[in-house]
Structures are given as C-alpha cells and as structure tokens.
Design an enzyme around this catalytic site. Structure first.
Site, PDB file in Angstrom:
ATOM      1  CD  GLU A 298      -2.565  -1.445   2.693  1.00  0.00           C
ATOM      2  OE1 GLU A 298      -2.331  -0.597   3.650  1.00  0.00           O
ATOM      3  OE2 GLU A 298      -3.618  -2.045   2.627  1.00  0.00           O
ATOM      4  N   GLY A 300       1.676   5.254  -0.763  1.00  0.00           N
ATOM      5  CA  GLY A 300       0.977   6.411  -0.724  1.00  0.00           C
ATOM      6  C   GLY A 300       1.999   7.492  -1.084  1.00  0.00           C
ATOM      7  CB  CYS A 368      -1.501  33.651  15.215  1.00  0.00           C
ATOM      8  SG  CYS A 368      -1.798  35.036  14.371  1.00  0.00           S
ATOM      9  CD  GLU A 369      -0.700  27.984  17.269  1.00  0.00           C
ATOM     10  OE1 GLU A 369       0.283  27.651  17.947  1.00  0.00           O
ATOM     11  OE2 GLU A 369      -1.793  28.273  17.500  1.00  0.00           O
ATOM     12  CE1 TYR A 398      -0.456  10.493   4.897  1.00  0.00           C
ATOM     13  CE2 TYR A 398       1.572  10.234   3.820  1.00  0.00           C
ATOM     14  CZ  TYR A 398       0.233   9.854   4.249  1.00  0.00           C
ATOM     15  OH  TYR A 398       0.092   8.451   4.331  1.00  0.00           O
TER      16      TYR A 398
END
Length: 441
Positions: A298, A300, A368-369, A398
C-alpha cells in the site's frame, strides 16, 4: 536547457519530478510549464502535481511487484484525478473513510479494487462500504466483528482481513510508528488478541477472512523491518493452519515506504524491497509448509510525495536575534507536517537569478503560532525579499490531505501539469466556501 539534478536516492528516485528543467537560471519548469507562470495564473500558495510522475511511479511499483496487488494509499492525497490516474495504471485503492471511498467510487474507481481501513470505523463508514460493494474491509478491533456481521446480515457476504501488530518498531518519527503494541492500530500477536479475533471471525459465515494485514509505520527506509514482519505473519498463518486448518490466500504488508525530502536523505530501495520480500516470503512459507499467499502492498507517500511541489510568495523578511525569518503566504494550514513531526524541507528560490551568497534562514508561515515553520535551517540567497517565489519539492503527500482551516485562510488549489499544459484539479477554498458552512447567528 539543463535538467535539475538533485542527489539521487536509493532506487533512482530524485527530489524533483523527472520532468523538471531549468531553461535559464532560476526559471524552473515542471511538466513543461514554467512554475512562475503557474504562480501568476493560479495565485499562491498553490500545489502543483506532475501527472506523468504520478503515473510513472505507479508503473514502477507494478513492475517491481508484478505478482502483487498494489493499492494506492489515498490518505496521502486524493482527488478525482488522482483516483482516475491510479485506476488507469492498474492500482487498487486503500481508503480510510466513507468520504475517501465515495469520492473514488463516484469518480468511477471499481469498488472491488478498494480496501477500507480505519481503527475506529463509524457505522456510516461500514454502511457505505457495504452499499458500494467495497472489495475488502480490514478489521482493526474486536468490536468491529459483530458490528460488521450484523450490518452484512445473515444472507450477505463480505471479504475481510485482520490488521495484526507484529511488535516491530519502524518509521521516521514516534508519531508515525504503528507496528508496536503501544499504539491504537491493530490486534496484537504477542498477547493473543489477533488469534482470538480471527476465531470470532471464523464463527461468522457471512464474513470471509482472506488474509492478514499489518502496517509498520511511515517513512521506513530499511528493508529489514518488512522481512521481520513477513516471518512473524507467516508464523501466525502457520499457527492458524494448525489450529483451524485455515489457509489464507493474502498477505498485506501495508506501506510506509520512505522517500527523501532533502538532498542526501535516505529512501527505501524499492527494487531491493521487492526482491528480498519475495525471497523471504517464499522461504518462510516453505518452512511452514504453506502455499505462498498473494502479496499486497500500500504505497501512498512514495507515489504522490515526489510528484508534487508547493509554491509560495515571500511576504516579509525579518532579521532578529541573529536569525533570518522568511515569511510566506502559506504555512501550517497547508503543510502541518513540520509542526507535527519536525519534517525538514529544502525550499528553493525561483523566478529570478540571484548571484548573492547563500544564507541560512528559517522559512515560516503566516499563522499565529510560533511553531508555524515550513523549513528550518534552509539555504536561500541572502538577497531574498518580499515578492520572491519559493518552491518546496516533495510536497505531494500529506499536505492538502492534512490541510486545515486555521485562521480561515482557505486551502490552496491543486494544479496538474503535463506536456506543457496546466489545469486546475481542486480549486482554492474561498471565503464564500467558509461562510456557506457557517449557518447560525
């Protein structure tokens, strides 16, 4: 015209799509389309996906595993075009929700070539899978057995697999290691839960157990964990044969095949993986006196990741505390992976030729981080300034699939390139899209 050459990783896979060229310094094209033109036409941030690279990577897997069933892991990135491309290239599909399943099937993907995963499948997930005729459902917990059997009904039939935990630690970060007993996925071989679940499944005539499944984690760059998994799963198959006379026709080793995100990083050698798994599986089955099951894998990230890039516009350059921060018009809402896993990327300036010396900078987002960092310790020309374009390779997996609505910025569009043409696959999320979901005052 020169081809962009990055250090080649194991298996001949490079950081950039094979179609990437540089007709002149700083003027990169992918799929025959200048990246600066894509930024001007579609705006930034924007994801760019090379269709030919996706298809070529699908074929590479089919050629490496000619006797296996290759399922594209949709969680890495899915849209209707991606489902169409993988289906045309002969791959099946691995989905984790009713949403991914419905999108694929309504695009025309054959449901019998789809496998449904998930550690906590909802009733809606299961009902949708049965309604659409999904090929197999991977059972991940004891509770799913009775729930699925009831949903199938006494006269129904559904092929299932069991996800087992082989107690193998593998993966690029502790948050993406799923082959050990201390995480949420699967049923343990060591404590007997897997065997107990299989016994219960065999008591449900409407459920057909076709094989065992395991997934060790993500970003695995060594072949060895997969070989250990083969031995342990074949050992379990031998015990099941002894106890129940059961001969399982399928063995799913999952995915997690690691790729390089920066020059010099390791990647999984696909050719070696295929050769050594085939040898290990044949030997283990011969020792156990079992026929060799059909292998399922599988991939990805290894298909979508290197086929995609992300384009950003520089908004600000700030020098403070001995650091240089280059702020762009995207960030953790379109790529949360650096904040989640500490992933490092190698951004590059495009759109102009700079003769300035390279400088060590931190590419940050607009959110804002303090943890909104896209690329720490990146090398960019010292004269990088607002208005410049930056491109981040290996951005196909992702990114959009994990994108969020943080700060109501809106998710970027996806543009496909091939043979000198660019076309929109997924449009940019607009403020009107966001407003339309907000129905109350």
């Amino acid at each position: 015209m020169t081809t962009v050459h990055e250090p080649t990783t194991a298996g001949g896979l490079s950081l950039w799509p094979a179609s990437t060229t540089e007709p002149s310094h700083g003027r990169l094209t992918v799929g025959g389309v200048p990246l600066a033109e894509i930024a001007d036409r579609f705006g930034t941030p924007v994801y760019v996906l090379d269709e030919a690279e996706v298809r070529d990577r699908c074929r590479t897997y089919r050629n490496a595993f000619p006797d296996a069933e290759v399922l594209y892991a949709a969680k890495a990135f899915l849209c209707r075009a991606m489902a169409h491309w993988t289906a045309e290239e002969g791959l099946g599909l691995d989905v984790c929700s009713a949403g991914e399943l419905e999108l694929a099937v309504t695009t025309g993907f054959p449901p019998e070539r789809i496998v449904l995963h998930g550690n906590a499948k909802s009733p809606h997930d299961l009902d949708t899978a049965l309604r659409l005729g999904v090929g197999r459902i991977v059972i991940d917990s004891p509770a799913e057995i009775a729930r699925l059997a009831a949903a199938v009904g006494p006269d129904g039939h559904q092929k299932v697999m069991v996800r087992v935990v082989p107690a193998i630690a593998a993966g690029g970060h502790e948050k993406i290691r799923t082959g050990t007993d201390d995480q949420k996925f699967g049923l343990s071989i060591a404590d007997g839960y897997a065997q107990h679940a299989i016994t219960r499944i065999l008591d449900q005539p409407q459920l057909e157990l076709t094989g065992l499944h395991c997934h060790l984690g993500s970003q695995i760059t060594s072949v060895k964990p997969y070989l250990v998994a083969v031995r342990r799963l074949v050992g379990l198959m031998a015990r099941l044969h002894e106890q129940h006379g059961l001969v399982l026709p399928e063995l799913d080793l999952g995915g997690g095949h690691g790729i390089a995100y920066r020059p010099g990083e390791a990647a999984l050698d696909l050719t070696a993986l295929a050769r050594r798994i085939r040898t290990e599986l044949a030997g283990a089955c011969a020792t156990a006196g079992l026929p060799v099951p059909r292998l399922i894998i599988e991939p990805g990230r290894a298909i979508a990741g290197p086929a995609g890039i992300a384009l950003y516009r520089v908004l600000a350059v700030k020098r403070t505390g001995g650091h240089v921060f280059v702020a762009v018009d995207g960030g953790m809402s379109d790529n949360p992976r650096p904040a989640l896993y500490g992933v490092r990327y190698a951004p590059r300036l495009i759109g102009r030729h700079s003769t300035a010396d390279p400088a060590r900078v931190t590419v940050v987002g607009r959110h804002c981080e303090a943890g909104d960092v896209l690329a720490a310790d990146a090398q960019l020309p010292a004269d990088v300034h607002p208005g410049d374009l930056l491109v981040v390779p290996v951005a196909g997996a992702y990114h959009l699939s994990m994108a969020s609505g943080y700060n109501l910025v809106g998710r970027p569009p996806v543009v496909a390139v091939r043979d000198g043409h660019a076309r929109l696959l997924v449009r940019r999320e607009s403020l009107e899209d966001i407003r339309s979901r907000d129905v109350g005052l």
